[in-house]
Design a protein around this motif. Structure first.
Motif, PDB file in Angstrom:
ATOM      1  N   TYR A 159       0.808  -1.217   0.000  1.00 18.08           N
ATOM      2  CA  TYR A 159       0.000   0.000   0.000  1.00 18.08           C
ATOM      3  C   TYR A 159       0.842   1.268   0.000  1.00 18.08           C
ATOM      4  CZ  TYR A 159      -3.368  -3.503   1.523  1.00 18.08           C
ATOM      5  OH  TYR A 159      -4.134  -4.630   1.616  1.00 18.08           O
ATOM      6  N   SER A 160       2.162   1.149  -0.056  1.00 25.02           N
ATOM      7  CA  SER A 160       3.021   2.324   0.097  1.00 25.02           C
ATOM      8  C   SER A 160       2.778   3.364  -0.992  1.00 25.02           C
ATOM      9  CB  SER A 160       4.490   1.901   0.116  1.00 25.02           C
ATOM     10  OG  SER A 160       4.836   1.212  -1.079  1.00 25.02           O
ATOM     11  N   GLU A 185      -1.237  -7.251  13.921  1.00 27.78           N
ATOM     12  CA  GLU A 185       0.085  -7.448  14.518  1.00 27.78           C
ATOM     13  C   GLU A 185       0.848  -8.613  13.896  1.00 27.78           C
ATOM     14  OE1 GLU A 185      -2.808  -9.358  17.607  1.00 27.78           O
ATOM     15  OE2 GLU A 185      -2.840  -7.764  16.104  1.00 27.78           O
ATOM     16  N   ARG A 186       0.171  -9.454  13.133  1.00 31.75           N
ATOM     17  CA  ARG A 186       0.820 -10.598  12.492  1.00 31.75           C
ATOM     18  C   ARG A 186       1.433 -10.219  11.152  1.00 31.75           C
ATOM     19  NH1 ARG A 186      -0.597 -14.888  15.581  1.00 31.75           N
ATOM     20  NH2 ARG A 186       0.275 -16.397  14.116  1.00 31.75           N
ATOM     21  N   VAL A 187       1.126  -9.028  10.622  1.00 29.39           N
ATOM     22  CA  VAL A 187       1.654  -8.589   9.327  1.00 29.39           C
ATOM     23  C   VAL A 187       2.132  -7.142   9.410  1.00 29.39           C
ATOM     24  CG1 VAL A 187       0.371 -10.218   7.878  1.00 29.39           C
ATOM     25  CG2 VAL A 187      -0.723  -8.089   8.607  1.00 29.39           C
ATOM     26  N   LEU A 188       2.893  -6.827  10.430  1.00 28.06           N
ATOM     27  CA  LEU A 188       3.302  -5.439  10.662  1.00 28.06           C
ATOM     28  C   LEU A 188       4.157  -4.873   9.539  1.00 28.06           C
ATOM     29  CD1 LEU A 188       4.043  -5.389  14.492  1.00 28.06           C
ATOM     30  CD2 LEU A 188       2.169  -4.263  13.271  1.00 28.06           C
ATOM     31  N   ARG A 189       4.852  -5.735   8.809  1.00 22.89           N
ATOM     32  CA  ARG A 189       5.697  -5.231   7.726  1.00 22.89           C
ATOM     33  C   ARG A 189       4.866  -4.570   6.628  1.00 22.89           C
ATOM     34  NH1 ARG A 189       9.710 -10.417   7.591  1.00 22.89           N
ATOM     35  NH2 ARG A 189       7.727 -11.451   7.997  1.00 22.89           N
ATOM     36  N   GLN A 190       3.587  -4.967   6.506  1.00 24.20           N
ATOM     37  CA  GLN A 190       2.716  -4.311   5.535  1.00 24.20           C
ATOM     38  C   GLN A 190       2.419  -2.869   5.930  1.00 24.20           C
ATOM     39  OE1 GLN A 190      -0.839  -6.378   4.449  1.00 24.20           O
ATOM     40  NE2 GLN A 190       0.187  -8.341   4.156  1.00 24.20           N
ATOM     41  N   HIS A 248       6.402  -1.404   9.741  1.00 25.53           N
ATOM     42  CA  HIS A 248       7.013  -1.609  11.049  1.00 25.53           C
ATOM     43  C   HIS A 248       7.787  -2.926  11.085  1.00 25.53           C
ATOM     44  CE1 HIS A 248       4.903   1.746  12.969  1.00 25.53           C
ATOM     45  NE2 HIS A 248       3.889   1.410  12.199  1.00 25.53           N
ATOM     46  N   VAL A 249       8.777  -2.967  11.941  1.00 25.81           N
ATOM     47  CA  VAL A 249       9.545  -4.191  12.134  1.00 25.81           C
ATOM     48  C   VAL A 249       8.622  -5.274  12.700  1.00 25.81           C
ATOM     49  CG1 VAL A 249      11.450  -5.251  13.404  1.00 25.81           C
ATOM     50  CG2 VAL A 249      11.698  -2.932  12.495  1.00 25.81           C
ATOM     51  N   GLN A 250       8.676  -6.455  12.109  1.00 32.38           N
ATOM     52  CA  GLN A 250       7.807  -7.538  12.568  1.00 32.38           C
ATOM     53  C   GLN A 250       8.325  -8.125  13.869  1.00 32.38           C
ATOM     54  OE1 GLN A 250       4.782  -8.724  11.141  1.00 32.38           O
ATOM     55  NE2 GLN A 250       4.780  -9.602  13.198  1.00 32.38           N
ATOM     56  N   HIS A 251       7.426  -8.297  14.834  1.00 27.98           N
ATOM     57  CA  HIS A 251       7.788  -8.918  16.098  1.00 27.98           C
ATOM     58  C   HIS A 251       6.958 -10.184  16.272  1.00 27.98           C
ATOM     59  CE1 HIS A 251       3.982  -7.266  17.257  1.00 27.98           C
ATOM     60  NE2 HIS A 251       4.082  -7.729  18.493  1.00 27.98           N
ATOM     61  N   ILE A 252       7.274 -10.959  17.284  1.00 24.50           N
ATOM     62  CA  ILE A 252       6.517 -12.180  17.555  1.00 24.50           C
ATOM     63  C   ILE A 252       5.150 -11.771  18.109  1.00 24.50           C
ATOM     64  CG2 ILE A 252       6.429 -14.315  18.893  1.00 24.50           C
ATOM     65  CD1 ILE A 252       9.470 -14.305  18.933  1.00 24.50           C
TER      66      ILE A 252
END
Length: 232
Positions: free
Chosen positions: A42-43, A73-78, A81-85
């Motif tokens: 979406y950028s 929170e499961r697809v934060l890179r979209q 943001h840096v993906q976390h557990i």
């Protein structure tokens, strides 16, 4: 070709309803490599549809009498943001709530958005993730859409765990003057996989990727060195 950027992003693609098209799509997805993934789809769409905080609402959504968990929170890179557990989906799905309760929660959505300020923003690469995420992901997920038993494995040569001794020296007669630009590109991609810890040591994909990396080094003329503290 009729797509306009001001339209919803999902309308950019069309699909066929033919069942016969499913398997080719699955094969393509299984064959995709890390640098072919658009992590932030979406950028380029933000000029037309600015990002809204409500997008990061985490919880139940409803449509008529249907309800579905929405867990950004499961697809934060979209979202850049840096993906976390992430937390377990059961934190949401194990709580049985009515459609009326979903309405009330939605009206107070600000109390249920992902706290991205506590997570942090990406600094360099769109595939960035926190330490330990890939190890966690390799335990709870699976690498292929098509199960191995359904593949034509008889046509694929079996690969043994790689060791340097399996391959001739790059100074040997078979490789003099035979360096390959494509091998160099492959080498760079595979090295990125190790540098960003996308392949986890001890897994099958780590062994296969390491073997391919060694072969790419040989073909590209790169000297094989093992840096201290560096996997691969």
């Amino acid at each position: 070709m009729e797509y306009l950027e001001q339209n919803p992003r999902a309308s950019r693609w069309s699909h066929s309803k033919s069942i016969g098209h499913v398997l080719p799509y699955r094969k393509e997805l299984d064959a995709i490599i890390i640098n072919e993934v658009c992590w932030m789809p979406y950028s380029h769409h933000r000029d037309y549809r600015p990002f809204e905080d409500i997008t990061l609402y985490s919880g139940w959504l409803k449509w008529g009498t249907y309800k579905q968990a929405h867990l950004p929170e499961r697809v934060l890179r979209q979202y850049g943001h840096v993906q976390h557990i992430p937390r377990s989906p059961q934190h949401v799905t194990s709580v049985v709530i009515s459609l009326e309760e979903i309405d009330d929660i939605w009206l107070h959505y600000a109390n249920y958005v992902v706290d991205v300020a506590a997570i942090g923003h990406q600094q360099e690469h769109s595939i960035d993730c926190e330490d330990g995420y890939m190890q966690w992901f390799s335990r709870i997920s699976h690498p292929l859409i098509i199960p191995p038993q359904e593949r034509e494995t008889s046509k694929v040569p079996q690969m043994q765990p790689a060791t340097i001794s399996h391959y001739p020296s790059i100074n040997g007669p078979h490789f003099v003057g035979e360096t390959c630009k494509s091998c160099k590109k492959i080498y760079d991609i595979l090295q990125m996989v190790f540098d960003r810890r996308l392949a986890i040591e001890g897994t099958e994909i780590w062994d296969i990727t390491r073997q391919a990396l060694i072969m790419a080094r040989v073909g590209s003329g790169e000297k094989f060195t093992h840096q201290k503290g560096r996997k691969g």
